[in-house]
Motif scaffolding. Structure first.
Motif, PDB file in Angstrom:
ATOM      1  N   ARG A  79       0.824  -1.220   0.000  1.00 32.79           N
ATOM      2  CA  ARG A  79       0.000   0.000   0.000  1.00 32.79           C
ATOM      3  C   ARG A  79       0.850   1.259   0.000  1.00 32.79           C
ATOM      4  NH1 ARG A  79      -2.494  -3.454   3.625  1.00 32.79           N
ATOM      5  NH2 ARG A  79      -4.319  -4.466   2.727  1.00 32.79           N
ATOM      6  N   ALA A  80       2.132   1.114   0.279  1.00 29.40           N
ATOM      7  CA  ALA A  80       3.010   2.292   0.292  1.00 29.40           C
ATOM      8  C   ALA A  80       4.096   2.140  -0.759  1.00 29.40           C
ATOM      9  CB  ALA A  80       3.658   2.415   1.672  1.00 29.40           C
ATOM     10  N   ARG A  81       4.265   3.193  -1.530  1.00 22.46           N
ATOM     11  CA  ARG A  81       5.331   3.184  -2.548  1.00 22.46           C
ATOM     12  C   ARG A  81       6.092   4.491  -2.503  1.00 22.46           C
ATOM     13  NH1 ARG A  81       4.525  -1.091  -6.137  1.00 22.46           N
ATOM     14  NH2 ARG A  81       2.396  -1.836  -6.056  1.00 22.46           N
ATOM     15  N   ALA A  82       7.377   4.422  -2.789  1.00 25.47           N
ATOM     16  CA  ALA A  82       8.182   5.641  -2.938  1.00 25.47           C
ATOM     17  C   ALA A  82       9.038   5.447  -4.178  1.00 25.47           C
ATOM     18  CB  ALA A  82       9.054   5.851  -1.708  1.00 25.47           C
ATOM     19  N   THR A  83       8.976   6.446  -5.074  1.00 24.09           N
ATOM     20  CA  THR A  83       9.613   6.291  -6.386  1.00 24.09           C
ATOM     21  C   THR A  83      10.522   7.477  -6.659  1.00 24.09           C
ATOM     22  OG1 THR A  83       7.504   5.313  -7.057  1.00 24.09           O
ATOM     23  CG2 THR A  83       9.076   5.758  -8.813  1.00 24.09           C
ATOM     24  N   ALA A  84      11.705   7.199  -7.185  1.00 24.25           N
ATOM     25  CA  ALA A  84      12.629   8.303  -7.506  1.00 24.25           C
ATOM     26  C   ALA A  84      13.294   8.059  -8.849  1.00 24.25           C
ATOM     27  CB  ALA A  84      13.701   8.428  -6.425  1.00 24.25           C
ATOM     28  N   PHE A  85      13.535   9.156  -9.550  1.00 25.36           N
ATOM     29  CA  PHE A  85      14.294   9.117 -10.806  1.00 25.36           C
ATOM     30  C   PHE A  85      15.612   9.813 -10.518  1.00 25.36           C
ATOM     31  CE2 PHE A  85      15.221   9.442 -15.243  1.00 25.36           C
ATOM     32  CZ  PHE A  85      14.455   8.449 -15.833  1.00 25.36           C
ATOM     33  N   VAL A  86      16.710   9.094 -10.643  1.00 24.58           N
ATOM     34  CA  VAL A  86      17.979   9.564 -10.071  1.00 24.58           C
ATOM     35  C   VAL A  86      19.068   9.650 -11.136  1.00 24.58           C
ATOM     36  CG1 VAL A  86      19.723   9.038  -8.319  1.00 24.58           C
ATOM     37  CG2 VAL A  86      17.328   8.452  -7.895  1.00 24.58           C
ATOM     38  N   ALA A  87      19.715  10.811 -11.203  1.00 22.13           N
ATOM     39  CA  ALA A  87      20.827  10.985 -12.144  1.00 22.13           C
ATOM     40  C   ALA A  87      22.117  10.484 -11.511  1.00 22.13           C
ATOM     41  CB  ALA A  87      20.976  12.470 -12.490  1.00 22.13           C
ATOM     42  N   VAL A  88      22.852   9.662 -12.262  1.00 19.71           N
ATOM     43  CA  VAL A  88      24.152   9.164 -11.783  1.00 19.71           C
ATOM     44  C   VAL A  88      25.199   9.351 -12.880  1.00 19.71           C
ATOM     45  CG1 VAL A  88      23.209   7.452 -10.158  1.00 19.71           C
ATOM     46  CG2 VAL A  88      23.582   6.800 -12.542  1.00 19.71           C
ATOM     47  N   GLN A  89      26.452   9.225 -12.488  1.00 18.00           N
ATOM     48  CA  GLN A  89      27.530   9.446 -13.453  1.00 18.00           C
ATOM     49  C   GLN A  89      27.671   8.288 -14.449  1.00 18.00           C
ATOM     50  OE1 GLN A  89      29.091  12.368 -13.613  1.00 18.00           O
ATOM     51  NE2 GLN A  89      30.014  11.572 -15.512  1.00 18.00           N
ATOM     52  N   ASP A  90      27.583   7.072 -13.905  1.00 14.20           N
ATOM     53  CA  ASP A  90      27.817   5.890 -14.753  1.00 14.20           C
ATOM     54  C   ASP A  90      27.326   4.642 -14.024  1.00 14.20           C
ATOM     55  OD1 ASP A  90      29.692   5.514 -12.767  1.00 14.20           O
ATOM     56  OD2 ASP A  90      31.365   6.242 -13.979  1.00 14.20           O
ATOM     57  N   ILE A  91      27.578   3.517 -14.647  1.00 16.07           N
ATOM     58  CA  ILE A  91      27.085   2.247 -14.084  1.00 16.07           C
ATOM     59  C   ILE A  91      27.773   1.927 -12.751  1.00 16.07           C
ATOM     60  CG2 ILE A  91      28.662   0.692 -15.320  1.00 16.07           C
ATOM     61  CD1 ILE A  91      26.079  -1.029 -15.878  1.00 16.07           C
ATOM     62  N   ASP A  92      29.040   2.331 -12.607  1.00 11.53           N
ATOM     63  CA  ASP A  92      29.753   2.128 -11.332  1.00 11.53           C
ATOM     64  C   ASP A  92      29.018   2.818 -10.187  1.00 11.53           C
ATOM     65  OD1 ASP A  92      32.033   0.559 -11.385  1.00 11.53           O
ATOM     66  OD2 ASP A  92      33.104   2.057 -12.584  1.00 11.53           O
ATOM     67  N   ALA A  93      28.660   4.092 -10.436  1.00 11.61           N
ATOM     68  CA  ALA A  93      27.949   4.847  -9.400  1.00 11.61           C
ATOM     69  C   ALA A  93      26.587   4.214  -9.126  1.00 11.61           C
ATOM     70  CB  ALA A  93      27.778   6.300  -9.849  1.00 11.61           C
ATOM     71  N   ALA A  94      25.918   3.759 -10.188  1.00  9.84           N
ATOM     72  CA  ALA A  94      24.604   3.129 -10.010  1.00  9.84           C
ATOM     73  C   ALA A  94      24.728   1.877  -9.146  1.00  9.84           C
ATOM     74  CB  ALA A  94      24.010   2.786 -11.371  1.00  9.84           C
ATOM     75  N   LEU A  95      25.781   1.092  -9.380  1.00  8.81           N
ATOM     76  CA  LEU A  95      25.955  -0.143  -8.606  1.00  8.81           C
ATOM     77  C   LEU A  95      26.290   0.152  -7.145  1.00  8.81           C
ATOM     78  CD1 LEU A  95      27.848  -2.241 -11.286  1.00  8.81           C
ATOM     79  CD2 LEU A  95      25.611  -2.760 -10.305  1.00  8.81           C
ATOM     80  N   ALA A  96      27.091   1.198  -6.922  1.00  9.83           N
ATOM     81  CA  ALA A  96      27.410   1.568  -5.531  1.00  9.83           C
ATOM     82  C   ALA A  96      26.141   2.050  -4.823  1.00  9.83           C
ATOM     83  CB  ALA A  96      28.482   2.656  -5.519  1.00  9.83           C
ATOM     84  N   LEU A  97      25.304   2.780  -5.569  1.00  8.62           N
ATOM     85  CA  LEU A  97      24.037   3.245  -4.989  1.00  8.62           C
ATOM     86  C   LEU A  97      23.115   2.057  -4.683  1.00  8.62           C
ATOM     87  CD1 LEU A  97      22.330   5.766  -4.277  1.00  8.62           C
ATOM     88  CD2 LEU A  97      21.461   5.718  -6.637  1.00  8.62           C
ATOM     89  N   LEU A  98      23.117   1.096  -5.591  1.00  4.12           N
ATOM     90  CA  LEU A  98      22.309  -0.121  -5.369  1.00  4.12           C
ATOM     91  C   LEU A  98      22.714  -0.798  -4.062  1.00  4.12           C
ATOM     92  CD1 LEU A  98      20.373  -2.424  -6.353  1.00  4.12           C
ATOM     93  CD2 LEU A  98      22.328  -3.381  -7.568  1.00  4.12           C
ATOM     94  N   ALA A  99      24.016  -0.930  -3.854  1.00  5.89           N
ATOM     95  CA  ALA A  99      24.493  -1.586  -2.629  1.00  5.89           C
ATOM     96  C   ALA A  99      24.066  -0.790  -1.398  1.00  5.89           C
ATOM     97  CB  ALA A  99      26.010  -1.726  -2.673  1.00  5.89           C
ATOM     98  N   ALA A 100      24.166   0.547  -1.487  1.00  6.56           N
ATOM     99  CA  ALA A 100      23.798   1.391  -0.336  1.00  6.56           C
ATOM    100  C   ALA A 100      22.304   1.264  -0.035  1.00  6.56           C
ATOM    101  CB  ALA A 100      24.173   2.842  -0.638  1.00  6.56           C
ATOM    102  N   ILE A 101      21.485   1.263  -1.080  1.00  2.00           N
ATOM    103  CA  ILE A 101      20.028   1.179  -0.860  1.00  2.00           C
ATOM    104  C   ILE A 101      19.653  -0.178  -0.287  1.00  2.00           C
ATOM    105  CG2 ILE A 101      17.787   1.177  -2.021  1.00  2.00           C
ATOM    106  CD1 ILE A 101      18.706   3.329  -3.804  1.00  2.00           C
ATOM    107  N   ARG A 102      20.284  -1.221  -0.801  1.00  2.00           N
ATOM    108  CA  ARG A 102      19.973  -2.559  -0.285  1.00  2.00           C
ATOM    109  C   ARG A 102      20.305  -2.646   1.200  1.00  2.00           C
ATOM    110  NH1 ARG A 102      21.683  -6.662  -5.100  1.00  2.00           N
ATOM    111  NH2 ARG A 102      19.577  -7.392  -5.483  1.00  2.00           N
ATOM    112  N   ASN A 103      21.426  -2.042   1.559  1.00  2.00           N
ATOM    113  CA  ASN A 103      21.847  -2.063   2.949  1.00  2.00           C
ATOM    114  C   ASN A 103      20.859  -1.348   3.843  1.00  2.00           C
ATOM    115  OD1 ASN A 103      23.951  -3.456   3.819  1.00  2.00           O
ATOM    116  ND2 ASN A 103      25.487  -1.826   3.618  1.00  2.00           N
TER     117      ASN A 103
END
Ligand code: FAD
Ligand code: 2HG
Ligand code: ZN
Length: 487
Positions: A218-242
């Motif tokens: 019932r609850a959703r939060a959505t974001a569209f996020v600018a990143v430098q490259d796939i490396d940054a995206a993967l580091a962000l993925l790890a941070a969000i998962r944590n």
């Protein structure tokens, strides 16, 4: 009317048998417009018993059968070959929700039910069915099962295989396997269910399934996020998962070139950011309740991302309408690509740790091989799955690009092979990648697959030319045909 067609008409009724060129046409071309086949007839059985009767007739007449659901395959899997021998078996009249069990959290459905209808039925029962993909308004559960579809929520809920408890399958000779169990624990032998999931219509016709349901989000939060490259995206993925654990439902990556192409070709789609970024991710968190807390958690995580130098800019959806607009950007990519020209399409997966290196190495190699080639890269980053599309150089003659495409595919798939990845993460082998199988699979794997195929379909009538290339089968007696048709 030939004998086969007359018998099928007798079993199914003439209204459910399409033989004119005009009626058959929509079933003979794939969604991407890459393949065009021919068929003796298109049949539309209305029940499992009718599917079984049709299969018995086709087996007697030695007629190949191509199962088709919503015909949204991205690998030409549901399009017959050009011989005109095949019968296309459309499942779309098997379209009932059979049963919903809100205690066991299961839904039993016919194979021809459209995915969106299953999602809606689950919602009306106060439950949630998580498979979600761009074609959900037209693809069917049978097609999702036969392709082991993935989509945008695999990160949290798994692929179609992981969402499935039981199956009902009509075999090549018309026998029915009733495996419609809703058991979550059953250790009574080989996992037949898992064999049919992902078999792309080459082992049997799926007519029904029992699927898992989940608690509604019932609850959703959505974001569209600018990143430098796939490396940054993967580091962000790890941070969000944590920080967010299982609340992370989607993490969809796209390059700036991909975004620019969308803005150029897709009508009514706007960039949710102030400036065109080098790359972006669409992030969705979801939870049972407390949207405010979820939104705060997402914002705090993104601020952490800015502080760590991973996030350049971010737009957080303020309401459902804005979230849907963010998703429209992502969901318009496939149609955008069709409008932009005939892409060389790749659907690869690899260990997440290898993704950045894969992207850099592959881009350098394809650019060296084809001057001006345009990589359009996006995908389900959290699953290690990239849709690595290559568009011709601006203004390039399509025929000249088509001649280069096999070499480009070889480059992409060799880079994947070096990283022990897969040449099909979710779209299947179909006819698009069938010739690659001997290059990408160990001989012993191909041998085992051919043996299984022979056991279930000894005459090679189920979706010939898809998934398995022609070759000798250890179980089949040697015949001339073994070298000429896909068995
Ligand atoms: P079809 O295209 O009709 O058939 C697919 C394969 O399954 C064929 O080999 C066919 O012979 C076989 N088949 C169909 N029904 C049966 C049956 N009842 N029994 C046995 N075999 C059967 N896929 C993903 O995984 N993730 C995505 O995010 C995704 N997004 C997409 C977005 C778009 C816009 C499009 C067009 C496609 C997308 N796909 C995606 C690809 C596709 O796999 C899915 O749309 C879907 O799983 C196919 O379902 P369908 O009913 O259309 O199957
Ligand atoms: C998606 O993720 C689909 O949108 C389609 O799997 C990908 O068009 C494609 O290459
Ligand atoms: Zn995808």
């Amino acid at each position: 009317m030939d004998d086969l067609v007359a018998e099928l008409a007798g079993a199914l009724g003439e209204a459910n048998l399409l033989v004119s060129a005009e009626e058959k046409a929509p079933f003979l071309c794939d969604w991407l417009g890459k393949y065009r086949g021919a068929a003796r007839a298109v049949i539309r059985p209305g029940s499992t018993a009718e599917v079984a009767a049709a299969m018995r007739i086709c087996a007697r007449h030695n007629a190949p059968v191509v199962a088709q659901g919503g015909n949204t395959s991205m690998s030409g899997g549901a399009t017959p070959d050009s011989s005109g021998r095949a019968v296309v078996l459309s499942l779309t009249r098997l379209n009932s929700i059979r049963n919903i069990d809100t205690v066991g959290n299961t839904i039993a459905v016919d194979a021809g039910v459209v995915l969106a209808k299953v999602q809606q039925a689950a919602e009306e029962a106060g439950r949630f069915f998580p498979l979600s993909l761009g074609a959900e308004g037209s693809c069917t559960i049978g097609g999702n099962l036969a392709a082991n579809a993935g989509g945008v929520a695999v990160l949290r809920y798994g692929t179609m295989r992981e969402l499935t408890l039981g199956l009902e399958v009509v075999l090549a000779d018309g026998r029915i396997w009733d495996g419609l169990t809703s058991l979550r624990k059953d250790n009574t032998g080989y996992a037949l269910r898992d064999l049919f999931v992902g078999s792309e219509g080459t082992l049997g016709i799926i007519t029904g399934a029992v699927l898992k349901l989940f608690a509604p989000l019932r609850a959703r939060a959505t974001a569209f996020v600018a990143v430098q490259d796939i490396d940054a995206a993967l580091a962000l993925l790890a941070a969000i998962r944590n920080r967010c654990g299982d609340r992370l439902t989607a993490f969809e990556f796209m390059t700036g070139d991909c975004l620019a192409l969308i803005l150029r070709h897709a009508e009514g789609v706007r960039l949710p950011l102030a400036a065109m970024p080098p790359a972006a991710v669409l992030i969705e968190l979801s939870d049972q309740d407390d949207e405010t807390a979820l939104g705060e958690r997402l914002e705090a995580t993104l601020i952490g991302g800015v502080d760590a130098g991973l996030v350049i800019d971010a737009a957080v959806a303020q309401d459902g309408m804005q979230a849907r607009a963010f998703w429209r950007v992502r969901e318009s990519i496939s149609e955008t690509l069709v409008r932009a020209g005939k892409a060389a399409k790749h659907d690869v997966s690899m260990p997440i740790s290898a993704m950045a290196e894969f992207v850099a190495a592959t881009e350098a190699a394809v650019r060296a091989a084809a001057s001006g080639v345009r990589p359009i890269v996006f995908g389900h980053l959290g699953d290690g799955n990239l849709h690595y599309n290559l568009l011709p150089a601006e203004g390039q003659d399509p025929a000249a690009f088509a001649a280069l495409a096999p070499g480009l595919t070889r480059i992409v798939h060799d880079e994947i092979g070096r990283r022990r990845g897969s040449i099909s993460a979710e779209h299947g082998i179909g006819q698009l990648r069938v010739d690659e199988m001997p290059l990408r699979k160990a001989p012993i794997e191909l041998e085992l697959m051919r043996s299984l195929k022979h056991l279930l379909d000894p005459a090679g009538l189920l979706n010939p030319g898809k998934l398995l290339p022609a070759g000798p089968c250890p179980l089949a007696p040697e015949t001339e045909d073994d070298h000429g048709s896909a068995r």
